[in-house]
Design a protein around this motif. Structure first.
Motif, PDB file in Angstrom:
ATOM      1  N   GLY A 175       7.804  -3.764  -2.997  1.00 37.96           N
ATOM      2  CA  GLY A 175       7.433  -2.574  -2.259  1.00 37.96           C
ATOM      3  C   GLY A 175       8.591  -1.614  -2.148  1.00 37.96           C
ATOM      4  N   VAL A 176       8.392  -0.379  -2.543  1.00 33.48           N
ATOM      5  CA  VAL A 176       9.450   0.630  -2.569  1.00 33.48           C
ATOM      6  C   VAL A 176       9.359   1.556  -1.363  1.00 33.48           C
ATOM      7  N   SER A 177       8.163   2.082  -1.115  1.00 29.88           N
ATOM      8  CA  SER A 177       7.988   3.048  -0.042  1.00 29.88           C
ATOM      9  C   SER A 177       6.507   3.139   0.298  1.00 29.88           C
ATOM     10  N   CYS A 178       6.213   3.505   1.533  1.00 30.38           N
ATOM     11  CA  CYS A 178       4.818   3.737   1.904  1.00 30.38           C
ATOM     12  C   CYS A 178       4.742   4.833   2.941  1.00 30.38           C
ATOM     13  N   ILE A 179       3.553   5.401   3.047  1.00 28.05           N
ATOM     14  CA  ILE A 179       3.316   6.475   4.005  1.00 28.05           C
ATOM     15  C   ILE A 179       1.979   6.285   4.677  1.00 28.05           C
ATOM     16  N   GLY A 180       1.946   6.455   5.970  1.00 25.58           N
ATOM     17  CA  GLY A 180       0.690   6.490   6.702  1.00 25.58           C
ATOM     18  C   GLY A 180       0.166   7.907   6.642  1.00 25.58           C
ATOM     19  N   THR A 181      -0.948   8.101   5.995  1.00 26.12           N
ATOM     20  CA  THR A 181      -1.347   9.462   5.617  1.00 26.12           C
ATOM     21  C   THR A 181      -1.808  10.318   6.793  1.00 26.12           C
ATOM     22  N   LYS A 182      -2.309   9.723   7.850  1.00 29.17           N
ATOM     23  CA  LYS A 182      -2.785  10.548   8.968  1.00 29.17           C
ATOM     24  C   LYS A 182      -1.643  10.974   9.880  1.00 29.17           C
ATOM     25  N   TYR A 183      -0.711  10.039  10.175  1.00 33.85           N
ATOM     26  CA  TYR A 183       0.342  10.340  11.141  1.00 33.85           C
ATOM     27  C   TYR A 183       1.712  10.528  10.514  1.00 33.85           C
ATOM     28  N   GLY A 184       1.825  10.309   9.222  1.00 35.21           N
ATOM     29  CA  GLY A 184       3.070  10.607   8.527  1.00 35.21           C
ATOM     30  C   GLY A 184       4.169   9.574   8.663  1.00 35.21           C
ATOM     31  N   LEU A 185       3.855   8.380   9.148  1.00 37.39           N
ATOM     32  CA  LEU A 185       4.880   7.336   9.193  1.00 37.39           C
ATOM     33  C   LEU A 185       5.330   7.010   7.774  1.00 37.39           C
ATOM     34  N   THR A 186       6.612   6.755   7.620  1.00 41.94           N
ATOM     35  CA  THR A 186       7.126   6.404   6.304  1.00 41.94           C
ATOM     36  C   THR A 186       8.044   5.196   6.381  1.00 41.94           C
ATOM     37  N   TYR A 187       8.158   4.532   5.252  1.00 44.54           N
ATOM     38  CA  TYR A 187       9.054   3.378   5.129  1.00 44.54           C
ATOM     39  C   TYR A 187       9.666   3.418   3.740  1.00 44.54           C
ATOM     40  N   TYR A 188      10.951   3.005   3.672  1.00 44.16           N
ATOM     41  CA  TYR A 188      11.645   2.880   2.394  1.00 44.16           C
ATOM     42  C   TYR A 188      12.373   1.551   2.357  1.00 44.16           C
ATOM     43  N   ILE A 241       8.964  10.012  -0.009  1.00 46.19           N
ATOM     44  CA  ILE A 241       7.521   9.933  -0.161  1.00 46.19           C
ATOM     45  C   ILE A 241       6.885  11.059   0.644  1.00 46.19           C
ATOM     46  N   SER A 242       5.823  11.638   0.097  1.00 50.39           N
ATOM     47  CA  SER A 242       5.144  12.728   0.787  1.00 50.39           C
ATOM     48  C   SER A 242       3.675  12.735   0.384  1.00 50.39           C
ATOM     49  N   SER A 243       2.897  13.492   1.119  1.00 47.78           N
ATOM     50  CA  SER A 243       1.473  13.584   0.814  1.00 47.78           C
ATOM     51  C   SER A 243       1.017  15.029   0.860  1.00 47.78           C
ATOM     52  N   ASP A 244       0.031  15.348   0.058  1.00 52.74           N
ATOM     53  CA  ASP A 244      -0.575  16.672   0.011  1.00 52.74           C
ATOM     54  C   ASP A 244      -2.066  16.484   0.232  1.00 52.74           C
ATOM     55  N   VAL A 245      -2.514  16.814   1.432  1.00 48.77           N
ATOM     56  CA  VAL A 245      -3.919  16.610   1.776  1.00 48.77           C
ATOM     57  C   VAL A 245      -4.830  17.472   0.910  1.00 48.77           C
ATOM     58  N   ARG A 305      -4.500  18.411  -2.127  1.00 46.32           N
ATOM     59  CA  ARG A 305      -4.620  17.831  -3.466  1.00 46.32           C
ATOM     60  C   ARG A 305      -5.012  16.356  -3.426  1.00 46.32           C
ATOM     61  N   ASN A 306      -5.091  15.790  -2.218  1.00 46.66           N
ATOM     62  CA  ASN A 306      -5.403  14.361  -2.071  1.00 46.66           C
ATOM     63  C   ASN A 306      -4.483  13.512  -2.948  1.00 46.66           C
ATOM     64  N   THR A 307      -3.220  13.828  -2.858  1.00 48.92           N
ATOM     65  CA  THR A 307      -2.221  13.219  -3.728  1.00 48.92           C
ATOM     66  C   THR A 307      -0.999  12.806  -2.909  1.00 48.92           C
ATOM     67  N   VAL A 308      -0.417  11.686  -3.274  1.00 51.85           N
ATOM     68  CA  VAL A 308       0.826  11.210  -2.672  1.00 51.85           C
ATOM     69  C   VAL A 308       1.900  11.239  -3.746  1.00 51.85           C
ATOM     70  N   TYR A 309       3.093  11.674  -3.351  1.00 53.27           N
ATOM     71  CA  TYR A 309       4.189  11.827  -4.289  1.00 53.27           C
ATOM     72  C   TYR A 309       5.340  10.888  -3.925  1.00 53.27           C
ATOM     73  N   LEU A 310       6.118  10.564  -4.932  1.00 55.27           N
ATOM     74  CA  LEU A 310       7.377   9.866  -4.717  1.00 55.27           C
ATOM     75  C   LEU A 310       8.448  10.618  -5.494  1.00 55.27           C
ATOM     76  N   GLN A 311       9.259  11.369  -4.766  1.00 58.37           N
ATOM     77  CA  GLN A 311      10.377  12.080  -5.379  1.00 58.37           C
ATOM     78  C   GLN A 311      11.550  11.112  -5.488  1.00 58.37           C
ATOM     79  N   MET A 312      12.036  10.920  -6.691  1.00 60.12           N
ATOM     80  CA  MET A 312      13.109   9.964  -6.934  1.00 60.12           C
ATOM     81  C   MET A 312      14.326  10.706  -7.472  1.00 60.12           C
ATOM     82  N   ASN A 313      15.381  10.717  -6.698  1.00 63.33           N
ATOM     83  CA  ASN A 313      16.628  11.379  -7.084  1.00 63.33           C
ATOM     84  C   ASN A 313      17.726  10.346  -7.276  1.00 63.33           C
ATOM     85  N   SER A 314      18.802  10.769  -7.906  1.00 65.72           N
ATOM     86  CA  SER A 314      19.966   9.896  -8.130  1.00 65.72           C
ATOM     87  C   SER A 314      19.535   8.550  -8.706  1.00 65.72           C
TER      88      SER A 314
END
Length: 125
Positions: free
Chosen positions: A48-61, A71-75, A77-86
Motif C-alpha cells: 500500500g502506497v497511499s489512500c484517500i477518503g474521497t468524501k472527507y479528504g483524509l489521506t495516508y502515505y 494523492i488527490s481527487s477530482d469529483v 472527473r470522478n478520478t483519483v490521482y497520484l502525483q509522484m515526484n523525486s
C-alpha cells in the motif's frame, strides 16, 4: 458495473515525475469511499502506497513516499490521482488503484474490493 482504470505510468529517470490517474466508473467519489494506490515489484508483495477518503479528504502515505507523492481527487472527473515526484529506482513497480468501503491507514489488499488493471512505472538510475 464498478471499474477502475489506472493509467499514466512510464519510464522516467531518477528524480523525475509522473502522475498516475485512476478513472472510476460505476460509483461516484463524492460519496464516502476510499481509493488506494498499491504497487508490486517483481518478487515482492503488493504494498500500500497511499489512500484517500474521497468524501472527507483524509489521506495516508507509506513512509517511503512521504514528501514525494501526493494523492488527490477530482469529483468532476470522478478520478483519483497520484502525483509522484523525486522518483527513485526503488519506486519501480506496477501500480494499481483499488476501492475500499472504509478508510484505514493499514492498507491491506484484502480490504479493497475492486481493482484496476495496473500501470507500469519504471525509474532508471
Amino acid at each position: 458495473e464498478v471499474q477502475l482504470q489506472a493509467s499514466g505510468g512510464g519510464l522516467v529517470q531518477a528524480g523525475g515525475s509522473l502522475r498516475l490517474s485512476c478513472a472510476i466508473s460505476g460509483f461516484t467519489i463524492d460519496q464516502d469511499w476510499t481509493i488506494g494506490w498499491f504497487r508490486q515489484a517483481p518478487g515482492k508483495e503488493r504494498e500500500g502506497v497511499s489512500c484517500i477518503g474521497t468524501k472527507y479528504g483524509l489521506t495516508y502515505y507509506t513512509d517511503s513516499v512521504k514528501g514525494r507523492f501526493t494523492i488527490s481527487s477530482d469529483v468532476a472527473r470522478n478520478t483519483v490521482y497520484l502525483q509522484m515526484n523525486s522518483l527513485k529506482p526503488e519506486d519501480t513497480a506496477v501500480y494499481y488503484c483499488a476501492r475500499a468501503r472504509s478508510f484505514s491507514e493499514v492498507m491491506t489488499p484484502r480490504g479493497y474490493d475492486y481493482w484496476g488493471q495496473g500501470t507500469q512505472v519504471t525509474v532508471s538510475s
